[in-house]
Design a protein around this motif. Sequence first.
Motif, short mmCIF file in Angstrom:
data_model
loop_
_atom_site.label_atom_id
_atom_site.label_comp_id
_atom_site.label_asym_id
_atom_site.label_seq_id
_atom_site.Cartn_x
_atom_site.Cartn_y
_atom_site.Cartn_z
N MET A 1 0.87 -1.20 0.00
CA MET A 1 0.00 0.00 0.00
C MET A 1 0.90 1.24 0.00
O MET A 1 1.78 1.38 0.87
N ALA A 2 0.69 2.11 -0.97
CA ALA A 2 1.51 3.34 -1.02
C ALA A 2 1.24 4.20 0.20
O ALA A 2 0.10 4.25 0.69
N THR A 3 2.26 4.83 0.66
CA THR A 3 2.03 5.70 1.82
C THR A 3 1.76 7.14 1.37
O THR A 3 1.33 7.96 2.15
N GLN A 4 2.04 7.40 0.07
CA GLN A 4 1.76 8.75 -0.44
C GLN A 4 0.26 8.89 -0.64
O GLN A 4 -0.32 8.26 -1.51
N THR A 5 -0.39 9.67 0.16
CA THR A 5 -1.84 9.77 0.06
C THR A 5 -2.30 11.10 -0.52
O THR A 5 -3.48 11.39 -0.56
N GLU A 6 -1.36 11.88 -0.99
CA GLU A 6 -1.74 13.15 -1.61
C GLU A 6 -2.58 12.85 -2.86
O GLU A 6 -2.21 11.99 -3.67
N ALA A 7 -3.69 13.57 -3.01
CA ALA A 7 -4.63 13.25 -4.08
C ALA A 7 -4.07 13.61 -5.46
O ALA A 7 -3.37 14.60 -5.61
N THR A 8 -4.37 12.77 -6.47
CA THR A 8 -4.01 13.10 -7.85
C THR A 8 -5.26 13.39 -8.69
O THR A 8 -5.21 14.16 -9.63
N ASP A 9 -6.39 12.76 -8.33
CA ASP A 9 -7.67 13.04 -9.02
C ASP A 9 -8.21 14.36 -8.47
O ASP A 9 -8.35 14.50 -7.25
N PRO A 10 -8.51 15.33 -9.36
CA PRO A 10 -8.99 16.64 -8.85
C PRO A 10 -10.21 16.52 -7.94
O PRO A 10 -10.39 17.31 -7.02
N ARG A 11 -11.03 15.49 -8.16
CA ARG A 11 -12.22 15.32 -7.31
C ARG A 11 -11.84 15.00 -5.87
O ARG A 11 -12.60 15.23 -4.94
N ASP A 12 -10.63 14.47 -5.70
CA ASP A 12 -10.20 14.08 -4.35
C ASP A 12 -9.62 15.26 -3.57
O ASP A 12 -9.17 15.09 -2.43
N LEU A 13 -9.64 16.46 -4.21
CA LEU A 13 -9.19 17.64 -3.47
C LEU A 13 -10.29 18.18 -2.57
O LEU A 13 -10.07 19.05 -1.75
N GLN A 14 -11.51 17.63 -2.74
CA GLN A 14 -12.63 18.14 -1.95
C GLN A 14 -12.56 17.65 -0.50
O GLN A 14 -12.03 16.58 -0.22
N LEU A 15 -13.15 18.46 0.35
CA LEU A 15 -13.37 18.03 1.73
C LEU A 15 -14.19 16.74 1.68
O LEU A 15 -15.11 16.62 0.88
N GLY A 16 -13.84 15.77 2.50
CA GLY A 16 -14.58 14.51 2.49
C GLY A 16 -13.80 13.40 1.80
O GLY A 16 -14.24 12.25 1.80
N ARG A 17 -12.66 13.74 1.17
CA ARG A 17 -11.79 12.73 0.58
C ARG A 17 -10.46 12.76 1.32
O ARG A 17 -10.14 13.74 2.02
N SER A 18 -9.68 11.71 1.12
CA SER A 18 -8.36 11.64 1.76
C SER A 18 -7.35 12.41 0.91
O SER A 18 -7.24 12.18 -0.30
#
Length: 377
Positions: A1-18
């Motif tokens: 499991m990658a430890t880098q959890t910074e979002a790459t999908d723009p939708r994941d920049l929203q509050l409510g996503r990791s």
Amino acid sequence: MATQTEATDPRDLQLGRSNVTDTPELEAFYKELSGHNSDAFWNRANAIEPWEPESRYRPTIWRYATMRELCVRAIDLVSPEKAGRRVVTLLNDSEVGRASTAVCGWLFSGLQAMKPGEITPAHRHTASAHRFIMEGGGAYTVVDGHKITLGKHDYVLTPNGTWHDHGVSADGELSIWQDGLDIPLMNCLEANFYAVYDEPAQTATFPTNDLPFSYGSGLLPETRAAWDRPYSPVMVYRWEETQDALGKLARVNAPCPHDGYMLRYSNPLTGGWAMKTMGANMQMLPSMFRGTAHRHTGNVVYNVAQGRGYSNIGGQRIDWEEHDIFCVPAWMWHEHVNLGGDEAYLFSFNDFPVMEALGVRITEALEGNDGRQALQA
Ligand code: 1HN
């Protein structure tokens, strides 16, 4: 499991996503968690919560011209007694399909070939089975003591827990049918039991075809003990009656833009699917029918009963002709086209009863094509 959890999908920049930027302190924390059979939820959250279903299965086709020849070869190589069941298993063209022995999603499928005089030994299991007869003559199955004759394009049930064995009479013909089972689902649920019968075959304890003769006409018997099983008492649905019903439906209705004319093999006592975990349909695409696209949760495996055409599935064109088998994985757009001057008939089976029971049967049509809206889960 990658430890880098910074979002790459723009939708994941929203509050409510990791969307966590890792630090040396977090890395150390993850390491410590892993020593205690645990992990930070935010490392996995976006992967386990896709925005919509992302099937790991692929549209796949099995051409009958090829598969039939392989089934016939299996006849000379192994007996049904030795094999338990002489079945060529259909594996989805994907890593998960090969690993889980699935044709698509929660569904198993295979082609069973038997020659005259052979039997498939009696057994039972928690998995449910159903079968679509592709060719042959003189084939039969015995389900909990009810002997049922099997003709071309008949659809027959082997509900979960029922004793069953099959055979082809000595004066019959080489018979091939498609088996469908919910084996991957039962194994995933870890609820799969298996038992062999204490004789090679059951002795029929009812008159041959007593169940379809009693329940198969749409009129229900008042003078017979009430049917108390959670599956259809019809047990076998005959092709002649199915085709006749589709013809009558088409005489007085407009076709559905996606599926042409489609009938459910139903339990007449409930109007619902014939079994609890798998359903089946027969549909008729009128001459030159061009269906429009829709998608839904649940997996579907098709068997071309008659005709030729193609289906676009997840952007891939799959050309088909009689007895080819193909699948539509969950939530993939698909549309069917009949290229023939005659009606085309598609048999299919699915896991819709599971989706419905769990409240997650969700459908979406391409906007504007028939007014059907996506259901809100
Ligand atoms: C089964 O019981 C049959 O009874 C056929 O004919 C195929 C595939 C997996 C598990 C059980 C049958 C099967 C099966």
